[in-house]
Design a protein around this motif. Structure first.
Motif, short mmCIF file in Angstrom:
data_model
loop_
_atom_site.label_atom_id
_atom_site.label_comp_id
_atom_site.label_asym_id
_atom_site.label_seq_id
_atom_site.Cartn_x
_atom_site.Cartn_y
_atom_site.Cartn_z
N GLY A 1 0.68 -1.30 0.03
CA GLY A 1 -0.14 0.08 0.00
C GLY A 1 0.73 1.38 -0.07
N PHE A 2 0.36 2.28 -0.04
CA PHE A 2 0.78 3.58 -0.10
C PHE A 2 1.51 4.00 1.15
CE2 PHE A 2 0.71 8.26 0.41
CZ PHE A 2 1.32 8.85 -0.75
N ILE A 3 2.36 4.56 1.25
CA ILE A 3 3.11 5.10 2.39
C ILE A 3 4.06 6.49 2.08
CG2 ILE A 3 3.29 3.01 3.91
CD1 ILE A 3 6.12 2.65 2.89
N ALA A 4 4.22 7.29 2.91
CA ALA A 4 5.18 8.44 2.68
C ALA A 4 5.79 8.92 3.88
CB ALA A 4 4.11 9.45 2.06
N THR A 5 6.76 9.74 3.71
CA THR A 5 7.36 10.18 4.83
C THR A 5 8.27 11.52 4.09
OG1 THR A 5 9.06 9.78 6.50
CG2 THR A 5 9.68 8.62 4.70
N PRO A 6 8.34 12.69 5.12
CA PRO A 6 9.56 13.67 4.80
C PRO A 6 10.89 13.08 5.39
CG PRO A 6 8.21 14.12 7.07
CD PRO A 6 7.60 12.90 6.38
N TYR A 7 12.15 13.59 4.81
CA TYR A 7 13.45 13.37 5.03
C TYR A 7 14.10 14.23 4.94
CZ TYR A 7 13.78 12.63 -0.09
OH TYR A 7 14.05 13.06 -1.33
N VAL B 1 10.45 14.99 0.47
CA VAL B 1 9.16 14.07 0.84
C VAL B 1 9.29 12.92 -0.18
CG1 VAL B 1 6.83 13.77 1.20
CG2 VAL B 1 8.04 16.15 1.77
N LYS B 2 8.96 11.83 0.30
CA LYS B 2 8.89 10.53 -0.69
C LYS B 2 7.85 9.75 -0.44
CE LYS B 2 12.38 7.94 1.98
NZ LYS B 2 13.61 7.16 1.94
N MET B 3 7.50 8.88 -1.44
CA MET B 3 5.92 8.20 -1.26
C MET B 3 6.39 6.99 -2.12
SD MET B 3 3.94 11.10 -3.45
CE MET B 3 4.91 12.26 -2.57
N SER C 1 3.95 2.38 -5.71
CA SER C 1 3.50 1.14 -6.18
C SER C 1 4.45 -0.01 -5.68
CB SER C 1 3.76 0.96 -7.94
OG SER C 1 4.95 0.80 -8.10
N ASP C 2 4.19 -1.30 -5.79
CA ASP C 2 4.97 -2.31 -5.03
C ASP C 2 6.60 -2.17 -5.59
OD1 ASP C 2 3.13 -3.29 -3.83
OD2 ASP C 2 2.73 -4.97 -5.31
N SER C 3 6.89 -1.41 -6.81
CA SER C 3 8.23 -1.37 -7.12
C SER C 3 8.91 0.06 -7.28
CB SER C 3 8.45 -2.04 -8.53
OG SER C 3 7.96 -3.62 -8.30
N PHE C 4 8.00 1.17 -7.26
CA PHE C 4 8.56 2.42 -7.35
C PHE C 4 8.24 3.47 -6.31
CE2 PHE C 4 8.19 0.55 -11.60
CZ PHE C 4 9.56 0.95 -12.38
N VAL C 5 9.21 4.31 -6.05
CA VAL C 5 9.08 5.42 -5.02
C VAL C 5 9.32 6.76 -5.63
CG1 VAL C 5 10.22 6.29 -2.79
CG2 VAL C 5 9.97 3.70 -3.05
N LEU C 6 8.49 7.71 -5.39
CA LEU C 6 8.62 9.07 -5.84
C LEU C 6 8.97 9.97 -4.70
CD1 LEU C 6 8.02 11.14 -8.34
CD2 LEU C 6 5.82 11.14 -7.47
N GLY C 7 9.91 10.89 -5.17
CA GLY C 7 10.51 11.86 -4.13
C GLY C 7 10.63 13.27 -4.60
#
Length: 228
Positions: A116-122, A159-161, A164-170
């Motif tokens: 599922g969708f997850i996100a966090t600042p870094y 911030v990144k999120m 999908s199961d294989s991709f992270v967008l930041g």
């Protein structure tokens, strides 16, 4: 600056586990310069920047990261709000190729094993080595003495999120504090050219990369859990 490095020291002491997952992807965005020529706005991209990015996730909150970014850098006194710079009317262009390595700390757990969708600042920092032309100015005309490597300290927030199961967008913006003052030609390194120095010779140059990252995750899926 002192407080920033204090935070870095605390984050590096964070207890990490041994499971891992890798990320490989791209950075695309813009660059801007802060120095003795042009505007002094912190985030104001006016030239393109692009590169590649690798991360080795060691825990839900800690990653090692490395990147190579190539960018154009420019400044124009006519764009400045400082009247003295507008009257001077200098304009320069340079290129930067940056090799950077360091750490990334997430403020919330970012477990790539979680569905599922997850996100966090870094935040991220480390050490950068970059190549740029050593410029100097004579009668408002720019000359290039040579091209040499220099050091900088990146200070990145973003911030990144997981999209999908294989991709992270930041989305991130990172200022680089350099240990040089000749990106804009204001302080030539060659002692025979010191007569052409101008501006604040006690202030170092900064450059900023702002843009988006897209990474593909692969490798051993981690289990960020306590040992039984």
């Amino acid at each position: 600056m002192k407080n920033f490095f204090y935070i870095i020291t605390l984050l590096l002491s964070y207890n990490i586990v041994q499971s891992q997952i890798h990320e490989l992807g791209v950075f695309a965005g813009g660059s801007n310069f802060i120095g003795d020529v042009g505007k002094t706005t912190y985030i104001s991209p006016n030239e393109p920047a692009f590169g590649i990015l690798y991360k080795w996730n060691k825990s839900p909150r800690f990653s090692w990261r490395a990147s190579i970014i190539h960018a154009k850098i420019s400044g124009n006194d006519l764009d400045s709000e400082v009247e003295g710079r507008k009257e001077r009317g200098l304009q320069f262009k340079n290129t930067i190729t940056e090799f950077s390595a360091g750490f990334e700390f997430d403020f919330f757990d970012f477990d790539l094993h979680q569905t599922g969708f997850i996100a966090t600042p870094y935040i991220s920092s480390g050490l950068s080595y970059f190549l740029s032309d050593n410029l100097y100015v004579v009668n408002k005309k720019y000359f290039n003495e040579d091209n040499k490597g220099k050091l900088a300290i990146p200070m990145i927030v973003g911030v990144k999120m997981k999209i999908s199961d294989s991709f992270v967008l930041g989305i991130e913006s990172g200022a680089r504090y350099t240990f040089t003052d000749d990106i804009d030609g204001s302080l030539p390194k060659n002692n025979t050219l010191k007569q052409y120095a101008f501006g604040n010779i006690n202030s170092k140059d900064w450059y900023v990369f702002t843009g988006a990252t897209l990474t593909y995750t692969f490798g051993q899926k981690p289990c960020f859990c306590s040992d039984k």
